[in-house]
Write a protein that holds these residues in place. Structure first.
Motif, short mmCIF file in Angstrom:
data_model
loop_
_atom_site.label_atom_id
_atom_site.label_comp_id
_atom_site.label_asym_id
_atom_site.label_seq_id
_atom_site.Cartn_x
_atom_site.Cartn_y
_atom_site.Cartn_z
N ASN A 108 0.82 -1.21 0.00
CA ASN A 108 0.00 0.00 0.00
C ASN A 108 0.85 1.26 0.00
N ARG A 109 2.11 1.15 -0.48
CA ARG A 109 3.01 2.28 -0.35
C ARG A 109 3.45 2.84 -1.70
N ALA A 110 2.83 2.44 -2.79
CA ALA A 110 3.24 2.96 -4.08
C ALA A 110 3.00 4.47 -4.14
N GLU A 111 4.02 5.20 -4.55
CA GLU A 111 3.88 6.64 -4.69
C GLU A 111 3.42 6.97 -6.11
N PRO A 112 2.45 7.87 -6.26
CA PRO A 112 2.08 8.29 -7.62
C PRO A 112 3.14 9.21 -8.18
N MET A 113 3.23 9.24 -9.50
CA MET A 113 4.18 10.15 -10.12
C MET A 113 3.63 11.58 -10.06
N PRO A 114 4.49 12.58 -9.99
CA PRO A 114 4.02 13.97 -9.95
C PRO A 114 3.50 14.42 -11.32
N LEU A 115 2.77 15.53 -11.30
CA LEU A 115 2.22 16.07 -12.55
C LEU A 115 3.30 16.40 -13.55
N SER A 116 4.49 16.76 -13.08
CA SER A 116 5.60 17.09 -13.98
C SER A 116 6.02 15.91 -14.83
N GLN A 117 5.75 14.68 -14.37
CA GLN A 117 6.01 13.49 -15.18
C GLN A 117 4.76 13.04 -15.92
N LEU A 118 3.60 13.17 -15.28
CA LEU A 118 2.36 12.69 -15.88
C LEU A 118 1.99 13.46 -17.14
N ALA A 119 2.06 14.79 -17.11
CA ALA A 119 1.62 15.60 -18.25
C ALA A 119 2.42 15.30 -19.53
N PRO A 120 3.76 15.26 -19.48
CA PRO A 120 4.49 14.89 -20.70
C PRO A 120 4.17 13.48 -21.20
N LEU A 121 3.92 12.56 -20.26
CA LEU A 121 3.60 11.21 -20.68
C LEU A 121 2.27 11.17 -21.43
N LEU A 122 1.26 11.88 -20.93
CA LEU A 122 -0.03 11.93 -21.61
C LEU A 122 0.10 12.56 -22.99
N GLU A 123 0.92 13.57 -23.10
CA GLU A 123 1.11 14.23 -24.40
C GLU A 123 1.82 13.30 -25.37
#
Length: 441
Positions: free
Chosen positions: A102-117
């Motif tokens: 139960n300890r997985a950290e989500p990635m921050p928006l700075s990584q998420l946004a480029p990945l979605l693009e």
């Protein structure tokens, strides 16, 4: 996977060099925890070095913090150890490693946004009416976001952490030192086949195209019944690093253990999970081998169990199916000779295995099948069976009885059974296993 909303975390180390640096920091924490003599013994492979190392809770906390930050193969193996290693690790180590689930950290928006693009294109947001940037779940390979498409579909988007797929081999190559140090293996056990199987499964879990195919196959086998729900894949929103599927409401199934839920809910959920585990093996011959409780949701209003996460789905060879059928039949009537022959067929024993080890293994199998011989529903909440299994298994471990590993695919199938039984215990449920087994024996 955890189902509570998660806040932004630290960036996932994505390059091989960066991940190697974080592993080096974890190794430094380990060295500080076991001291210079322990480190020299491990490096030289001295006699006794494969015994579990006593680390302080603080040292284990630092190591698990590193593993949860790295995600990927490191965190996945930590989860595997936390489920199977309670008789190998110290209680403190098992408890801290268990927190990795139960300890997985989500990635921050700075990584998420480029990945979605990169996956959906520059104007990706125009494809959605709503997109929840806070993930509803996160695990070792990726995280899940809720979204509503421009045409009104409600989706769960499973988004893979950057660099995780490319780092699997390098991460697994560096696991041997840590696994020996924290007592993952028994004395004399060759972990290479198991680690190779874990490597193969992690590559499969990171292949979202393969998972989409498995999900569609499994959904076709389940059908549109009233007991189970399997999400539908949405191919037009799926890419190599994003798997789009129906969003399914529900609570994490282990939350039924809380006092606010009825015993009927707990019993129904546990029986449905055991039923689908048996159907996977004997009817579908296709098993989702990850026993994480987070892969099951429960819908209290409909009484349905939602089945999630098909990255670790494998066909089962007919010989393995027959072997488990024969083993269960023999265990239900306590036929030790037939149990022995089935254990050999499944690779749990060899004909040249020393008799004391064979006898200990057969006794553990007989003990583990107690709920299969019970007439009527077996009350997991009132039973001390798991303590007896633990005590017997710990004794066999110290006697070196686990030095031989069976075929890795058979072991991961065994883990699925173990996970289902542990869930029944968590829910304190009553399960009628003889009734569930009858159609297949």
């Amino acid at each position: 996977m955890t189902q509570a909303p998660l806040t932004g975390g630290r960036a996932v180390p994505s390059s091989r060099l960066n991940r190697l640096w974080h592993l080096g920091r974890a190794t430094t924490d380990l060295a500080a925890g076991i001291g210079m003599r322990g480190l020299i013994d491990l490096a030289r492979g001295n006699e006794g070095a494969s015994d579990r190392v006593q680390l302080s809770p603080e040292a284990f906390q630092r190591i698990t913090n590193r593993l949860s930050h790295m995600r990927g193969a490191m965190m996945k193996m930590g989860q595997l150890m936390s489920m199977d290693g309670s008789d190998v690790l110290t209680p403190e180590a098992a408890a801290i490693l268990g927190a990795l689930c139960n300890r997985a950290e989500p990635m921050p928006l700075s990584q998420l946004a480029p990945l979605l693009e990169s996956e959906y294109g520059k104007d990706w947001n125009r494809r959605f009416r709503r997109f929840a940037f806070t993930p509803v779940a996160a695990a070792s390979i990726g995280q899940v976001h809720r979204a509503e498409t421009a045409d009104g579909r409600h989706l769960a988007l499973k988004i893979q952490f950057p660099g995780v797929r490319e780092s699997i081999d390098s991460d697994m190559d560096n696991l041997g030192f840590l696994s020996r140090a924290i007592g993952m293996s028994a004395k004399g056990m060759d972990l290479k086949p198991m680690l190779e199987e874990a490597r193969r499964q992690l590559h499969q879990e990171a292949d979202y195209e393969a998972e989409a195919n498995a999900l569609e196959t499994y959904r076709g086998l389940i059908g549109d019944g009233t007991h189970y729900f399997v999400p539908e894949v949405h191919r037009d929103f799926s890419t190599g690093r994003i798997l789009a599927m129906d969003f399914a409401d529900g609570i994490a199934i282990d939350q039924l253990a809380e006092a606010s839920f009825t015993r009927d809910d707990r019993d129904r959920a546990a029986n449905l999970v055991m039923e689908i585990v048996l159907r996977e093996l004997f009817e579908f011959r296709l098993v989702q081998t990850d026993p994480n409780f987070g892969n099951f949701l429960y819908q209290a209003d409909s009484g349905r169990v939602v089945l999630l996460d098909f990255g670790a789905t494998h066909p089962v060879p007919p010989a393995i199916v027959s072997g488990y059928r024969d083993l269960i039949r023999a265990a239900m009537v306590e036929d030790r000779e037939a149990m022995y022959q089935s254990a050999i067929a499944l690779g749990f024993a060899r004909e040249d295995t020393e008799r004391p080890q064979v006898d200990g293994m057969l006794e553990l199998m007989r003990l583990s099948s107690e709920m299969m011989r019970h007439q009527g529903p077996y009350d997991f909440g009132a039973s001390d069976l798991f303590k007896r299994i633990y005590d017997q298994g710990q004794q066999l471990y110290y006697e070196g009885a686990y030095s031989q590993l069976p075929d890795p695919s058979s072991v991961f199938l065994y883990r699925k059974f173990l996970g289902a039984f542990l869930l029944c215990r968590r829910l304190r449920a009553r399960v009628d296993l003889p009734r569930l087994l009858e159609p297949y024996l």
